[in-house]
Design a protein around this motif. Sequence first.
Motif, PDB file in Angstrom:
ATOM      1  N   GLY A 106       0.808  -1.209   0.000  1.00 62.30           N
ATOM      2  CA  GLY A 106       0.000   0.000   0.000  1.00 62.30           C
ATOM      3  C   GLY A 106       0.841   1.257   0.000  1.00 62.30           C
ATOM      4  O   GLY A 106       0.574   2.201  -0.764  1.00 62.30           O
ATOM      5  N   VAL A 107       1.873   1.292   0.846  1.00 67.37           N
ATOM      6  CA  VAL A 107       2.745   2.466   0.909  1.00 67.37           C
ATOM      7  C   VAL A 107       3.508   2.630  -0.411  1.00 67.37           C
ATOM      8  O   VAL A 107       3.715   3.751  -0.889  1.00 67.37           O
ATOM      9  CB  VAL A 107       3.726   2.352   2.091  1.00 67.37           C
ATOM     10  N   PHE A 108       3.918   1.519  -1.009  1.00 64.83           N
ATOM     11  CA  PHE A 108       4.632   1.567  -2.289  1.00 64.83           C
ATOM     12  C   PHE A 108       3.809   2.304  -3.345  1.00 64.83           C
ATOM     13  O   PHE A 108       4.299   3.222  -4.022  1.00 64.83           O
ATOM     14  CB  PHE A 108       4.943   0.144  -2.765  1.00 64.83           C
ATOM     15  N   PHE A 109       2.544   1.921  -3.504  1.00 64.02           N
ATOM     16  CA  PHE A 109       1.718   2.544  -4.532  1.00 64.02           C
ATOM     17  C   PHE A 109       1.327   3.973  -4.163  1.00 64.02           C
ATOM     18  O   PHE A 109       1.129   4.810  -5.051  1.00 64.02           O
ATOM     19  CB  PHE A 109       0.479   1.681  -4.808  1.00 64.02           C
ATOM     20  N   LEU A 110       1.220   4.258  -2.852  1.00 67.38           N
ATOM     21  CA  LEU A 110       0.987   5.643  -2.433  1.00 67.38           C
ATOM     22  C   LEU A 110       2.106   6.546  -2.926  1.00 67.38           C
ATOM     23  O   LEU A 110       1.870   7.585  -3.552  1.00 67.38           O
ATOM     24  CB  LEU A 110       0.912   5.738  -0.905  1.00 67.38           C
ATOM     25  N   GLU A 111       3.338   6.149  -2.607  1.00 67.64           N
ATOM     26  CA  GLU A 111       4.486   6.988  -2.960  1.00 67.64           C
ATOM     27  C   GLU A 111       4.735   6.983  -4.461  1.00 67.64           C
ATOM     28  O   GLU A 111       5.242   7.967  -5.012  1.00 67.64           O
ATOM     29  CB  GLU A 111       5.733   6.492  -2.217  1.00 67.64           C
ATOM     30  N   TRP A 112       4.384   5.902  -5.140  1.00 62.45           N
ATOM     31  CA  TRP A 112       4.544   5.835  -6.585  1.00 62.45           C
ATOM     32  C   TRP A 112       3.694   6.906  -7.261  1.00 62.45           C
ATOM     33  O   TRP A 112       4.092   7.516  -8.251  1.00 62.45           O
ATOM     34  CB  TRP A 112       4.154   4.442  -7.088  1.00 62.45           C
ATOM     35  N   GLY A 113       2.488   7.114  -6.707  1.00 61.25           N
ATOM     36  CA  GLY A 113       1.611   8.109  -7.291  1.00 61.25           C
ATOM     37  C   GLY A 113       1.777   9.501  -6.720  1.00 61.25           C
ATOM     38  O   GLY A 113       1.544  10.495  -7.417  1.00 61.25           O
ATOM     39  N   LEU A 114       2.177   9.617  -5.443  1.00 61.37           N
ATOM     40  CA  LEU A 114       2.185  10.905  -4.755  1.00 61.37           C
ATOM     41  C   LEU A 114       3.091  11.940  -5.412  1.00 61.37           C
ATOM     42  O   LEU A 114       2.698  13.100  -5.595  1.00 61.37           O
ATOM     43  CB  LEU A 114       2.615  10.706  -3.290  1.00 61.37           C
ATOM     44  N   PHE A 115       4.298  11.562  -5.780  1.00 66.46           N
ATOM     45  CA  PHE A 115       5.271  12.555  -6.240  1.00 66.46           C
ATOM     46  C   PHE A 115       5.064  12.978  -7.686  1.00 66.46           C
ATOM     47  O   PHE A 115       5.744  13.882  -8.168  1.00 66.46           O
ATOM     48  CB  PHE A 115       6.693  12.027  -6.021  1.00 66.46           C
ATOM     49  N   ILE A 116       4.124  12.348  -8.373  1.00 67.82           N
ATOM     50  CA  ILE A 116       3.811  12.786  -9.743  1.00 67.82           C
ATOM     51  C   ILE A 116       3.083  14.131  -9.735  1.00 67.82           C
ATOM     52  O   ILE A 116       3.511  15.075 -10.421  1.00 67.82           O
ATOM     53  CB  ILE A 116       3.009  11.693 -10.481  1.00 67.82           C
ATOM     54  N   PRO A 117       1.991  14.302  -8.974  1.00 64.72           N
ATOM     55  CA  PRO A 117       1.393  15.649  -8.911  1.00 64.72           C
ATOM     56  C   PRO A 117       2.327  16.688  -8.301  1.00 64.72           C
ATOM     57  O   PRO A 117       2.343  17.847  -8.755  1.00 64.72           O
ATOM     58  CB  PRO A 117       0.155  15.438  -8.020  1.00 64.72           C
ATOM     59  N   ILE A 118       3.095  16.298  -7.284  1.00 68.72           N
ATOM     60  CA  ILE A 118       4.015  17.255  -6.663  1.00 68.72           C
ATOM     61  C   ILE A 118       5.017  17.782  -7.691  1.00 68.72           C
ATOM     62  O   ILE A 118       5.362  18.971  -7.693  1.00 68.72           O
ATOM     63  CB  ILE A 118       4.744  16.596  -5.483  1.00 68.72           C
ATOM     64  N   THR A 119       5.471  16.900  -8.583  1.00 66.57           N
ATOM     65  CA  THR A 119       6.491  17.281  -9.560  1.00 66.57           C
ATOM     66  C   THR A 119       5.903  17.966 -10.786  1.00 66.57           C
ATOM     67  O   THR A 119       6.482  18.936 -11.305  1.00 66.57           O
ATOM     68  CB  THR A 119       7.290  16.038  -9.996  1.00 66.57           C
TER      69      THR A 119
END
Length: 502
Positions: free
Chosen positions: A307-320
């Motif tokens: 769960g954490v893996f997919f959270l972080e996989w998606g999270l930094f795309i909008p941030i960037t």
Amino acid sequence: MSGPYKGSKPGLVPHNGIEKSQNSTTPPVTASTKIPATSEKQPEWPRDHQLDSNGSPTYPKFEEPSPGASPSLASDKSNAADDETKEAVPYPEGGLQGWLVVLGSFCGMLAAFGLMNSVGTFQAYLSTHQLAAYSESQIGWIFSVYVFLSFFCGIQIGPVFDAKGPRLLVLAGSVLLVASVLLLGSCTQYWHFMLVFGLVGGCGTSLIFTPAISSIGHFFLVTRANATGIAAAGGSVGGVIFPLMLQSLFPKVGFGWATRIMGSILLFLCVLTNLLIRTRLPRKPGGSVLPDFKIFRDPAFALTTVGVFFLEWGLFIPITYLTSYASSSGAMTPTFAYQLIAIFNAGSSFGRWAPGWLADRLGRFNTMVLTVAMCAASTLALWLPAAVITVRPVFSSTTVVGLTIAYAILFGFASGSNISLTPVCVGQMCETEEYGRYYATCYTIVSFGTLTGIPIAGALIAACGGGYWGVVVFTGLCYVVALAAFSTVRVLKVGWDLRVVY
């Protein structure tokens, strides 16, 4: 949660009020326990969670081993006594020292994660200035290496924190982080940025990030999610201050002096971090610096890591890429595009504290499931329509701006839990003394998602002819998978009853 709360491992608390005696050092006897026969009987102890038909506790009978019997029971008594000592460790749940640690962690997160939450500003600027000749995917590797090292270095830092404490780790991280930002203004080539920002900055962030989060667990147990959320909010506050500051300074003093001013602010924050962060529980020397992958035998911990893996996989795309999307959409001015990431982080600052406060009342995993569902829904219902509309020859700028602002606020708020709740969800799977190892092992795996997420997004932008709808779909699917993983962990632990606090 209801009932007495004791011990160092957070989780469900028995609701029937039946607990093992604090003074007992004898393990409970089960059907498989072999007891040597003797006529001298000892006091009888209640079996945990077993009641008779009248609602009274049942009492198993056992006998004292003879002097010549096997020493296995004596060893079990010693182990039980050690367990009782570990369970009896009190947590101050605050106090002056505890809240000073939270303040130090807040300053550290403001410096380290404030820089991380500002990568969208750097990406948008470098792609049109120093690195204009490179593709989005190539530039993305600089920031993906930075984020990757910020988490992957936990493979060493977590066990060292358990054995040595936070002092030297935070000091080394402060030197690297400040040096990275001060030198950034002198970079002109691609490899300069990769070395200074990607490698040096990533290692410095990790050396501050891991001890800052782990130290809080030494002072808080029942209200750990709330305390961690307050500290993690520092990263979002930095994500509001630094992009707005850089946007104002770039045209006035140039890129070099803008980053040097930012580096001076980070220096002040890191000094406070070094003075305030400390630990309290006994250290565990002699531990290996390698992650313990055997703990993935626990299905709940393995799914939590997924769960954490997919959270972080998606999270930094909008941030960037949110700033770059706004700039390329044609619906927003370049000035507002830079301000959009500040709006995103303003929502995230509340999102890092509020879910932590709520998690201490509704349960850590319950709150995580709710916030991840919000992330998936906002991405697919708000950002996706905006991204699809902008690829049309004619579209309403007002509609795009409205959808994008709503997405920045709602997703920023919901995604705040991705940083503040993941540590306490991982901590719910282990003893506090082993928290550094569990956390490091989890993020060793998670870091590979952060390494590939940003370059994949850059490649999707190129594949979609400059459109961002492919990036949005990828982000939304990441959160759908994460939602399934966290929901499964909750079902494995407490079943389908939605009223259970977990």
